[in-house]
Design a protein around this motif. Structure first.
Motif, short mmCIF file in Angstrom:
data_model
loop_
_atom_site.label_atom_id
_atom_site.label_comp_id
_atom_site.label_asym_id
_atom_site.label_seq_id
_atom_site.Cartn_x
_atom_site.Cartn_y
_atom_site.Cartn_z
N TRP A 186 -1.22 5.44 11.81
CA TRP A 186 -1.96 4.21 12.05
C TRP A 186 -1.77 3.20 10.93
N ALA A 187 -1.54 3.67 9.72
CA ALA A 187 -1.21 2.73 8.64
C ALA A 187 0.09 2.00 8.98
N LEU A 188 1.07 2.75 9.51
CA LEU A 188 2.33 2.10 9.91
C LEU A 188 2.09 1.12 11.06
N PHE A 189 1.36 1.53 12.08
CA PHE A 189 1.09 0.62 13.21
C PHE A 189 0.38 -0.64 12.72
N THR A 190 -0.53 -0.48 11.77
CA THR A 190 -1.27 -1.62 11.23
C THR A 190 -0.33 -2.56 10.47
N ARG A 211 -0.70 -6.55 9.35
CA ARG A 211 -1.92 -6.40 8.57
C ARG A 211 -1.65 -5.45 7.39
N GLN A 212 -0.78 -5.93 6.49
CA GLN A 212 -0.32 -5.09 5.38
C GLN A 212 -1.44 -4.71 4.41
N LYS A 243 8.33 0.33 3.15
CA LYS A 243 9.26 -0.80 3.31
C LYS A 243 8.55 -2.00 3.94
N HIS A 244 7.70 -1.74 4.93
CA HIS A 244 6.97 -2.84 5.57
C HIS A 244 5.96 -3.46 4.62
#
Length: 144
Positions: free
Chosen positions: A59-63, A68-69, A103-104
């Motif tokens: 979910w951190a990745l999806f966010t 929404r970094q 990376k994101h």
């Protein structure tokens, strides 16, 4: 998964869904992964611990992918702290998801900012982190 659903093995179903979501992320099937992770979290959140951390990292990745970094970095802080406190190491798939997430985050935030927001996330309890993700699920569902 249908067999696990039919025989009522909720715990095994939850683990299977979270693992499937990781596989779908690796295949870059993000929409399917998000839906699978949503269902998985609804099942495993009562178990707590490792499997919840795996799902929260997803979910951190999806966010982060939703732009929404800051929120993603906070959630990652909770997850990283949980792995460390439990003395656990990420498995290869979780490492790939973590790397992709970093990376994101780094594309938008400085290392100092990532560390600052992650530190904020270390103060969360598991229940707070899950509640945060549930609000993210609602927000991301509304945006689609």
């Amino acid at each position: 998964m249908s067999r696990l659903r039919s025989i009522g093995e909720r715990s095994y179903l939850g683990w299977g869904l979270v693992n499937l979501a990781s596989y779908l992320i690796a295949r870059d099937s993000i929409a399917d992964a998000r839906e699978t992770a949503r269902e998985g979290l609804s099942i495993v959140r009562g178990e707590g611990g490792f499997i919840v951390r795996v799902c929260l990292q997803q979910w951190a990745l999806f966010t982060a992918l939703a732009g929404r970094q800051v929120e993603a970095a906070r959630l990652l802080g909770f997850v990283d702290n949980g792995y460390s406190a439990a003395g656990e190491e990420r498995q290869p798939t979780e490492l790939k998801i973590h790397s992709r997430l970093m990376k994101h985050l780094a594309a938008v935030l400085t290392d100092v900012d990532i560390a600052r927001y992650a530190l904020e996330g270390t103060c969360w309890s598991e229940n707070e982190a899950v509640r945060f993700v549930q609000s993210e699920i609602q927000q991301q569902t509304a945006e689609r």
